[in-house]
Each structure stands twice: as C-alpha cells, then as structure tokens.
Write a protein that holds these residues in place. Structure first.
Motif, PDB file in Angstrom:
ATOM      1  N   CYS A  73     100.373 -26.739 -18.646  1.00 45.81           N
ATOM      2  CA  CYS A  73     101.122 -25.736 -19.433  1.00 45.81           C
ATOM      3  C   CYS A  73     101.633 -26.375 -20.724  1.00 45.81           C
ATOM      4  O   CYS A  73     101.604 -25.752 -21.790  1.00 45.81           O
ATOM      5  CB  CYS A  73     102.310 -25.192 -18.639  1.00 45.81           C
ATOM      6  SG  CYS A  73     101.830 -24.217 -17.206  1.00 45.81           S
ATOM      7  N   ASP A  86     105.081 -18.320 -21.604  1.00 50.23           N
ATOM      8  CA  ASP A  86     103.950 -17.949 -22.464  1.00 50.23           C
ATOM      9  C   ASP A  86     102.813 -17.432 -21.579  1.00 50.23           C
ATOM     10  O   ASP A  86     102.816 -17.665 -20.364  1.00 50.23           O
ATOM     11  CB  ASP A  86     103.516 -19.160 -23.329  1.00 50.23           C
ATOM     12  CG  ASP A  86     102.946 -20.284 -22.492  1.00 50.23           C
ATOM     13  OD1 ASP A  86     101.773 -20.182 -22.051  1.00 50.23           O
ATOM     14  OD2 ASP A  86     103.679 -21.256 -22.225  1.00 50.23           O
ATOM     15  N   PRO A  87     101.845 -16.733 -22.162  1.00 51.56           N
ATOM     16  CA  PRO A  87     100.810 -16.083 -21.337  1.00 51.56           C
ATOM     17  C   PRO A  87      99.978 -17.057 -20.488  1.00 51.56           C
ATOM     18  O   PRO A  87      99.477 -16.673 -19.438  1.00 51.56           O
ATOM     19  CB  PRO A  87      99.916 -15.387 -22.372  1.00 51.56           C
ATOM     20  CG  PRO A  87     100.752 -15.280 -23.609  1.00 51.56           C
ATOM     21  CD  PRO A  87     101.744 -16.395 -23.593  1.00 51.56           C
ATOM     22  N   TYR A  88      99.853 -18.308 -20.926  1.00 49.25           N
ATOM     23  CA  TYR A  88      99.105 -19.293 -20.128  1.00 49.25           C
ATOM     24  C   TYR A  88      99.931 -19.729 -18.912  1.00 49.25           C
ATOM     25  O   TYR A  88      99.420 -19.846 -17.793  1.00 49.25           O
ATOM     26  CB  TYR A  88      98.757 -20.516 -20.998  1.00 49.25           C
ATOM     27  CG  TYR A  88      97.976 -21.585 -20.266  1.00 49.25           C
ATOM     28  CD1 TYR A  88      96.578 -21.572 -20.239  1.00 49.25           C
ATOM     29  CD2 TYR A  88      98.646 -22.620 -19.591  1.00 49.25           C
ATOM     30  CE1 TYR A  88      95.862 -22.551 -19.553  1.00 49.25           C
ATOM     31  CE2 TYR A  88      97.933 -23.605 -18.904  1.00 49.25           C
ATOM     32  CZ  TYR A  88      96.553 -23.565 -18.889  1.00 49.25           C
ATOM     33  OH  TYR A  88      95.844 -24.533 -18.205  1.00 49.25           O
ATOM     34  N   LYS A 139     102.451 -18.168 -17.441  1.00 51.29           N
ATOM     35  CA  LYS A 139     102.974 -17.106 -16.562  1.00 51.29           C
ATOM     36  C   LYS A 139     102.274 -17.042 -15.195  1.00 51.29           C
ATOM     37  O   LYS A 139     102.947 -17.137 -14.157  1.00 51.29           O
ATOM     38  CB  LYS A 139     102.918 -15.760 -17.296  1.00 51.29           C
ATOM     39  CG  LYS A 139     103.878 -14.749 -16.727  1.00 51.29           C
ATOM     40  CD  LYS A 139     104.055 -13.552 -17.624  1.00 51.29           C
ATOM     41  CE  LYS A 139     105.247 -13.735 -18.526  1.00 51.29           C
ATOM     42  NZ  LYS A 139     105.798 -12.521 -19.090  1.00 51.29           N
ATOM     43  N   PRO A 140     100.932 -16.889 -15.153  1.00 53.77           N
ATOM     44  CA  PRO A 140     100.298 -16.793 -13.822  1.00 53.77           C
ATOM     45  C   PRO A 140     100.449 -18.074 -12.999  1.00 53.77           C
ATOM     46  O   PRO A 140     100.558 -18.026 -11.771  1.00 53.77           O
ATOM     47  CB  PRO A 140      98.809 -16.517 -14.141  1.00 53.77           C
ATOM     48  CG  PRO A 140      98.629 -16.862 -15.586  1.00 53.77           C
ATOM     49  CD  PRO A 140      99.965 -16.728 -16.251  1.00 53.77           C
ATOM     50  N   ASN A 183     109.552 -11.923 -24.178  1.00 54.77           N
ATOM     51  CA  ASN A 183     108.879 -13.146 -24.616  1.00 54.77           C
ATOM     52  C   ASN A 183     108.006 -12.933 -25.846  1.00 54.77           C
ATOM     53  O   ASN A 183     107.535 -13.874 -26.439  1.00 54.77           O
ATOM     54  CB  ASN A 183     108.161 -13.853 -23.459  1.00 54.77           C
ATOM     55  CG  ASN A 183     106.797 -13.274 -23.163  1.00 54.77           C
ATOM     56  OD1 ASN A 183     106.422 -12.250 -23.704  1.00 54.77           O
ATOM     57  ND2 ASN A 183     106.059 -13.953 -22.285  1.00 54.77           N
ATOM     58  N   LYS A 184     107.830 -11.660 -26.234  1.00 55.28           N
ATOM     59  CA  LYS A 184     107.089 -11.394 -27.487  1.00 55.28           C
ATOM     60  C   LYS A 184     107.896 -11.865 -28.694  1.00 55.28           C
ATOM     61  O   LYS A 184     107.367 -12.109 -29.764  1.00 55.28           O
ATOM     62  CB  LYS A 184     106.776  -9.908 -27.621  1.00 55.28           C
ATOM     63  CG  LYS A 184     105.733  -9.440 -26.619  1.00 55.28           C
ATOM     64  CD  LYS A 184     105.192  -8.050 -26.973  1.00 55.28           C
ATOM     65  CE  LYS A 184     104.272  -7.522 -25.891  1.00 55.28           C
ATOM     66  NZ  LYS A 184     105.024  -7.071 -24.696  1.00 55.28           N
TER      67      LYS A 184
END
Ligand code: PL3
Ligand code: FE2
Ligand code: FE2
Length: 237
Positions: free
Chosen positions: A73, A133-135, A137-138, A10-11
């Motif tokens: 999201c 994305d990092p937001y 994901k969790p 995903n980077k």
C-alpha cells in the motif's frame, strides 16, 4: 460524539501531498512493525501451545502477509514505511510479551497479542477504511476479517479458562493498555493528517476491548472499570 464528528470523504484527500505522504509513511511504519511483531508473537505462541500449533502458525502466516500487503500500500503511493518511531513505540509492548512468554504466562501473552493488539488493529483498520485510497481499501477490508479471527482465537482460549486466568488478564491489561494508548497518542496528529479521527479510534477500541472482556467472562462493570483506569492514565492530545 461519534455521530457529530464530520465524515471525511476520501475524494477530498490529496494522497500525493507532502503532508499526506510524510504522515502515511510513519503510520505505515507502525502498521508494518505491528504486523511483523504479531507474526513473531503467534509463532512463539505456537511453541507454547503445542495442541494449537497448526492454527497458531496459520495465524502468524496471515500476519506476515498483512505486513507485506501494507508495504505494498505504501509502495503504491511511492512511500517507504518509516519504522524508526514504530519500533520505539512497540518496544514496551513487545518486551512485555517476551516477559510473559519467558515466564510461561500464556494468558498474559494472549491478552497482549490476542486481545489488546488485535482490538487495536481492528479499531485502527475500521477507522482507516473510509479514508483509505482505492488501492489500500480492499486490502484493509480483507485484513480486517483476518484480525477478527485472531481476536476470536484468544477470546475462546481465555473464556475456556476464565476462573484461572481472570487475575492475570486484569493485571496484564492494566500494564499493556496504557502502552497501547500511548502508541495511539503519538500517532494522533499523523492520523488526522490522513483523514482519520484518533478520538473515534479510541472509542472503537474501548468498545471492542470491553466486548472482548465480556465475551471471556468479565462482568460489564468490572471490564468498564479496567478500561477507564487505563484510559485516564494517558491523555489524548
Ligand atoms: C495485528 O494483526 C497487527 C497490529 C497492527 C496494529 C496497527 C495499528 C495501526 C495504527 C494506525 C493504522 C491506520 C491504518 C493505516 C494503514 C496503512
Ligand atoms: Fe494483522
Ligand atoms: Fe492479527
């Protein structure tokens, strides 16, 4: 097949590109509409199964929270969910649920929401997780745990009544599976754009649904046959 498909990191994904944002808006629309319908379905089930009312209302409330969290999201990426296509795609599944509800067909309702929609959700979120994305994901990881609980509720209910419900499970599955696969088919290009692999998603879905049918009492061969017949009626482009 799954091992050979390239692992998308995903980077490498540009979450701010127009292509990503457009595709995400439609996919996010499907997720938000799907979660909102799941909330409605569990609330209807709470009326039909009074002995499990509290648990079903709790599962419905979880779905309502999922919808809000996935809207968040989208908002985090500066995107609003596009629900136009989503409502059209989910309408036949929702109508089938309402028809079962109207006919007091509880096993039918549980197959649609508890087995098929929940297997769809688990497969989709599993496939999305590595490219989120990092937001998101969790949030996706925690929603996944909830969906597993929803699936388990329906499995337990159907398993306890397998003899009486088997024919309905087969009949409703054969109507609802092609609808679900066609939702997927309509999203395939957008999924690829956000880094997901729709073919892999179908593979995960089929495995989960096969497992769910076996958990409630189906012989492996019969479960497989049911899924293959539905899958071959909808080509994935
Ligand atoms: C049941 O709890 C909810 C059912 C929702 C079904 C969602 C299907 C979604 C298809 C593609 C999802 C990719 C994930 C993207 C997250 C914004
Ligand atoms: Fe959910
Ligand atoms: Fe759910």
């Amino acid at each position: 097949m799954s091992k050979a498909s390239p692992q998308i990191d995903n980077k490498q994904i540009d979450f701010s590109s127009d292509a990503y944002r457009n595709a995400y808006s439609r996919i996010n629309g499907v997720v938000v509409v799907g979660e909102a319908l799941a909330d409605r379905h569990f609330r209807l089930l709470a009326k039909s199964i009074p002995e499990d009312r509290d648990v079903l209302l709790r599962l419905g409330a979880m779905e309502g929270r999922h919808a809000v969290e996935f809207v968040g999201c989208g908002r985090n990426l500066g995107i609003k969910p596009d629900t136009t296509l989503a409502k059209k795609l989910f309408a036949p599944l929702h109508e089938l649920f309402l028809k079962c509800d109207h006919n007091n067909d509880l096993p039918g309702c549980l197959v649609i929401q508890g087995l098929i929609v929940e297997c769809f959700a688990v497969a989709a979120y599993k496939e999305y997780l590595p490219v989120a994305d990092p937001y998101a994901k969790p949030i996706t990881a925690s929603v996944l745990d909830d969906e597993a609980e929803h699936l388990e509720y329906a499995e337990c209910w159907l398993k306890a009544r397998f003899q009486e419900v088997e024919a309905t499970v087969s009949c409703v599955s054969s109507q609802a599976l092609p609808i679900t696969l066609s939702i997927l088919q309509n999203l395939a290009n957008d999924m690829r754009t956000i880094g997901m692999n729709p073919v892999e998603l179908v593979a995960i879905f089929s495995e989960l649904f096969q497992e769910a049918l076996e958990n409630i009492g189906y012989e492996s061969r019969l479960a497989r046959g049911l899924i293959i017949r539905a899958a071959t009626s909808v080509p994935l482009n």
